[in-house]
Design an enzyme around this catalytic site. Sequence first.
Site, PDB file in Angstrom:
ATOM      1  N   ARG A  13      -8.204  -9.589  44.771  1.00 28.65           N
ATOM      2  CA  ARG A  13      -7.003 -10.341  45.173  1.00 28.65           C
ATOM      3  C   ARG A  13      -6.570 -11.280  44.039  1.00 28.65           C
ATOM      4  O   ARG A  13      -5.662 -10.974  43.288  1.00 28.65           O
ATOM      5  CB  ARG A  13      -7.288 -11.092  46.491  1.00 28.65           C
ATOM      6  CG  ARG A  13      -6.038 -11.642  47.165  1.00 28.65           C
ATOM      7  CD  ARG A  13      -5.576 -12.988  46.637  1.00 28.65           C
ATOM      8  NE  ARG A  13      -6.597 -14.042  46.719  1.00 28.65           N
ATOM      9  CZ  ARG A  13      -6.436 -15.237  46.146  1.00 28.65           C
ATOM     10  NH1 ARG A  13      -5.346 -15.529  45.437  1.00 28.65           N
ATOM     11  NH2 ARG A  13      -7.392 -16.155  46.220  1.00 28.65           N
ATOM     12  N   ASP A  14      -7.259 -12.386  43.858  1.00 28.19           N
ATOM     13  CA  ASP A  14      -6.869 -13.358  42.827  1.00 28.19           C
ATOM     14  C   ASP A  14      -6.917 -12.697  41.449  1.00 28.19           C
ATOM     15  O   ASP A  14      -6.057 -12.923  40.595  1.00 28.19           O
ATOM     16  CB  ASP A  14      -7.825 -14.551  42.880  1.00 28.19           C
ATOM     17  CG  ASP A  14      -7.225 -15.836  42.340  1.00 28.19           C
ATOM     18  OD1 ASP A  14      -6.333 -15.758  41.497  1.00 28.19           O
ATOM     19  OD2 ASP A  14      -7.668 -16.918  42.760  1.00 28.19           O
ATOM     20  N   HIS A 205     -13.562 -23.188  44.649  1.00 28.22           N
ATOM     21  CA  HIS A 205     -12.823 -22.058  44.062  1.00 28.22           C
ATOM     22  C   HIS A 205     -12.318 -22.549  42.693  1.00 28.22           C
ATOM     23  O   HIS A 205     -11.299 -23.221  42.602  1.00 28.22           O
ATOM     24  CB  HIS A 205     -11.674 -21.709  45.015  1.00 28.22           C
ATOM     25  CG  HIS A 205     -10.737 -20.652  44.553  1.00 28.22           C
ATOM     26  ND1 HIS A 205     -10.724 -19.379  45.086  1.00 28.22           N
ATOM     27  CD2 HIS A 205      -9.728 -20.665  43.633  1.00 28.22           C
ATOM     28  CE1 HIS A 205      -9.761 -18.661  44.527  1.00 28.22           C
ATOM     29  NE2 HIS A 205      -9.135 -19.423  43.632  1.00 28.22           N
ATOM     30  N   HIS A 207     -11.000 -22.184  38.892  1.00 33.73           N
ATOM     31  CA  HIS A 207     -10.427 -21.428  37.774  1.00 33.73           C
ATOM     32  C   HIS A 207     -10.981 -22.035  36.488  1.00 33.73           C
ATOM     33  O   HIS A 207     -11.406 -23.192  36.459  1.00 33.73           O
ATOM     34  CB  HIS A 207      -8.897 -21.468  37.827  1.00 33.73           C
ATOM     35  CG  HIS A 207      -8.346 -20.563  38.903  1.00 33.73           C
ATOM     36  ND1 HIS A 207      -7.856 -19.312  38.630  1.00 33.73           N
ATOM     37  CD2 HIS A 207      -8.257 -20.710  40.246  1.00 33.73           C
ATOM     38  CE1 HIS A 207      -7.468 -18.732  39.758  1.00 33.73           C
ATOM     39  NE2 HIS A 207      -7.701 -19.561  40.765  1.00 33.73           N
ATOM     40  N   CYS A 238      -2.849 -17.519  39.371  1.00 36.71           N
ATOM     41  CA  CYS A 238      -1.796 -17.470  40.383  1.00 36.71           C
ATOM     42  C   CYS A 238      -0.458 -17.362  39.672  1.00 36.71           C
ATOM     43  O   CYS A 238      -0.167 -18.152  38.782  1.00 36.71           O
ATOM     44  CB  CYS A 238      -1.848 -18.731  41.239  1.00 36.71           C
ATOM     45  SG  CYS A 238      -0.464 -18.851  42.381  1.00 36.71           S
ATOM     46  N   ASN A 247     -10.207 -16.871  37.293  1.00 35.80           N
ATOM     47  CA  ASN A 247     -11.265 -17.545  38.061  1.00 35.80           C
ATOM     48  C   ASN A 247     -12.530 -17.549  37.223  1.00 35.80           C
ATOM     49  O   ASN A 247     -12.684 -16.749  36.306  1.00 35.80           O
ATOM     50  CB  ASN A 247     -11.579 -16.755  39.332  1.00 35.80           C
ATOM     51  CG  ASN A 247     -10.458 -16.813  40.332  1.00 35.80           C
ATOM     52  OD1 ASN A 247      -9.524 -16.050  40.254  1.00 35.80           O
ATOM     53  ND2 ASN A 247     -10.550 -17.740  41.261  1.00 35.80           N
TER      54      ASN A 247
HETATM   55  P1  HMG Z   1      10.392 -16.577  51.730  1.00 32.77           P
HETATM   56  O1  HMG Z   1      11.334 -15.917  50.784  1.00 32.77           O
HETATM   57  O2  HMG Z   1      10.620 -18.026  52.038  1.00 32.77           O
HETATM   58  O3  HMG Z   1      10.298 -15.769  53.114  1.00 32.77           O
HETATM   59  O4  HMG Z   1       8.929 -16.385  51.162  1.00 32.77           O
HETATM   60  P2  HMG Z   1      11.325 -15.534  54.258  1.00 32.77           P
HETATM   61  O5  HMG Z   1      10.593 -15.774  55.537  1.00 32.77           O
HETATM   62  O6  HMG Z   1      12.607 -16.273  54.008  1.00 32.77           O
HETATM   63  O7  HMG Z   1      11.611 -13.957  54.129  1.00 32.77           O
HETATM   64  C1  HMG Z   1      12.243 -13.412  52.976  1.00 32.77           C
HETATM   65  C2  HMG Z   1      11.883 -11.934  52.878  1.00 32.77           C
HETATM   66  O8  HMG Z   1      10.468 -11.790  52.665  1.00 32.77           O
HETATM   67  C3  HMG Z   1      12.206 -11.154  54.160  1.00 32.77           C
HETATM   68  O9  HMG Z   1      12.515  -9.818  53.778  1.00 32.77           O
HETATM   69  C4  HMG Z   1      10.874 -11.140  54.877  1.00 32.77           C
HETATM   70  O10 HMG Z   1      10.764 -10.054  55.773  1.00 32.77           O
HETATM   71  C5  HMG Z   1       9.901 -10.989  53.720  1.00 32.77           C
HETATM   72  P3  HMG Z   1      14.034  -9.290  53.726  1.00 32.77           P
HETATM   73  O11 HMG Z   1      14.558  -9.509  55.136  1.00 32.77           O
HETATM   74  O12 HMG Z   1      14.735 -10.155  52.703  1.00 32.77           O
HETATM   75  O13 HMG Z   1      13.880  -7.866  53.318  1.00 32.77           O
HETATM   76  N1  HMG Z   1       8.581 -11.533  54.073  1.00 32.77           N
HETATM   77  C6  HMG Z   1       7.438 -10.835  53.948  1.00 32.77           C
HETATM   78  N2  HMG Z   1       7.168  -9.596  53.500  1.00 32.77           N
HETATM   79  C7  HMG Z   1       5.868  -9.191  53.524  1.00 32.77           C
HETATM   80  N3  HMG Z   1       4.861  -9.983  53.944  1.00 32.77           N
HETATM   81  C8  HMG Z   1       5.084 -11.219  54.391  1.00 32.77           C
HETATM   82  C9  HMG Z   1       6.416 -11.695  54.401  1.00 32.77           C
HETATM   83  N4  HMG Z   1       6.987 -12.855  54.775  1.00 32.77           N
HETATM   84  C10 HMG Z   1       8.304 -12.744  54.567  1.00 32.77           C
HETATM   85  N5  HMG Z   1       4.069 -11.974  54.807  1.00 32.77           N
HETATM   86  C11 HMG Z   1       6.559 -16.161  51.467  1.00 32.77           C
HETATM   87  C12 HMG Z   1       7.802 -16.948  51.826  1.00 32.77           C
HETATM   88  C13 HMG Z   1       5.379 -16.961  51.966  1.00 32.77           C
HETATM   89  C14 HMG Z   1       6.632 -14.810  52.136  1.00 32.77           C
HETATM   90  C15 HMG Z   1       6.503 -15.971  49.919  1.00 32.77           C
HETATM   91  O14 HMG Z   1       6.666 -17.212  49.322  1.00 32.77           O
HETATM   92  C16 HMG Z   1       5.216 -15.347  49.452  1.00 32.77           C
HETATM   93  O15 HMG Z   1       4.959 -14.201  49.726  1.00 32.77           O
HETATM   94  N6  HMG Z   1       4.379 -16.120  48.735  1.00 32.77           N
HETATM   95  C17 HMG Z   1       3.051 -15.642  48.339  1.00 32.77           C
HETATM   96  C18 HMG Z   1       2.671 -16.233  47.032  1.00 32.77           C
HETATM   97  C19 HMG Z   1       1.266 -15.797  46.669  1.00 32.77           C
HETATM   98  O16 HMG Z   1       0.748 -14.816  47.169  1.00 32.77           O
HETATM   99  N7  HMG Z   1       0.645 -16.572  45.751  1.00 32.77           N
HETATM  100  C20 HMG Z   1      -0.690 -16.260  45.275  1.00 32.77           C
HETATM  101  C21 HMG Z   1      -1.760 -16.530  46.281  1.00 32.77           C
HETATM  102  S1  HMG Z   1      -2.179 -18.265  46.402  1.00 32.77           S
HETATM  103  C22 HMG Z   1      -3.336 -18.511  45.116  1.00 32.77           C
HETATM  104  O17 HMG Z   1      -3.499 -17.674  44.271  1.00 32.77           O
HETATM  105  C23 HMG Z   1      -4.170 -19.760  45.135  1.00 32.77           C
HETATM  106  C24 HMG Z   1      -5.606 -19.505  45.589  1.00 32.77           C
HETATM  107  O18 HMG Z   1      -6.242 -18.539  44.761  1.00 32.77           O
HETATM  108  C25 HMG Z   1      -6.425 -20.800  45.553  1.00 32.77           C
HETATM  109  C26 HMG Z   1      -6.312 -21.548  44.231  1.00 32.77           C
HETATM  110  O19 HMG Z   1      -6.579 -20.949  43.158  1.00 32.77           O
HETATM  111  O20 HMG Z   1      -5.977 -22.739  44.282  1.00 32.77           O
HETATM  112  C27 HMG Z   1      -5.642 -18.975  47.043  1.00 32.77           C
HETATM  113 MG    MG Z   2      -7.117 -18.909  42.836  1.00 33.40          MG
END
Ligand code: HMG
Ligand code: MG
Length: 297
Positions: A13-14, A205, A207, A238, A247
Amino acid sequence: MSNTIRLVEVGPRDGLQNEARPLSVEQRLELIQKLADSGLTEIEAGSFVSPNWVPQMANTDQVLAGLNLKDANHYPVLVPNQKGLDAAIQAGAKDIAVFGAASESFSQKNINCSIEESLNRFHPVAAQAKEAGIRVRGYVSCLVACPYEGPIQPAQVVPVVRALFEMGCHEVSLGDTIGRGTPKSIKAVLDILLTEFPVERLALHCHDTYGMALANIMAGLERGIRVFDSSVGGAGGCPYAPGASGNVATEDVVYLLEQEGFNTGVNLSTLVDTGRWLFDLLDKVPASRVNLAYSAG
Ligand code: HMG
Ligand code: MG
């Protein structure tokens, strides 16, 4: 205090979410199988997030379809909202992780909403998941620093951790998202968190952007943390945290902890082979120093 460590492997994933070269579903499955073969029992398998935001994690449903979700291992998937939960349930997930942040700017950039809105979204997601028998993990990003706001104070972290526990998370993983932490800052925030939350329910966690991750893990160990997230080969980052590198490498964590007398349950030589295999696919050199040393020796 226990000598047993639980490692949460976040490579599939990450590790892959920020890669320019996306892996196929088959390659992602092969990676997970190899990681399980090395003895890792908790392996993040992907994310049910918007494919427009993180295309590398598209088709996570197909990844779950290729796993034996009835085996004893855990294969958590990231879920940001109701749509993600619906997809995770449909795909048969038994473990999900909701991911919040201690920084307003990072929350906006990463999941397009404020911290408060994110917690309001996670609440019904966690409740419904628990009702369906799905285990829920919580993440708090920007434990000590934010790529947009700079230093983050422990007082910003505490309410987010509290909210994640209150909604039923079994564990909260504390993310040093951009690797700015040092043992001093990590211990400072842990000391405050540990006045309120049991150490058994917190994970670190780290990095490794500044090369501090192993030192920070030692700091966590000193404070009693026994659950660490890591990524094979040191892949990761990220897409919404500019400057964040990988990481901490699982190989490096296993080597360190086993030498320190802890039991990780992981076969280092199988893990090193997996790291090499993955980085060959990515056409890169592993960030793991232990992997490079093994390969050279
Ligand atoms: P948004 O644009 O505000 O969502 O994104 P929305 O609700 O307005 O919907 C817009 C479109 O996205 C729509 O589609 C929804 O259906 C679709 P359209 O009608 O335009 O065709 N949609 C989705 N599609 C699939 N799966 C979903 C979903 N939700 C809405 N779940 C949203 C908001 C949260 C979806 C977006 O910002 C997003 O996907 N963000 C994810 C970012 C991400 O994955 N970042 C990396 C992980 S976090 C990380 O790495 C940190 C961590 O490792 C810890 C650390 O290191 O600190 C965990
Ligand atoms: Mg991370």
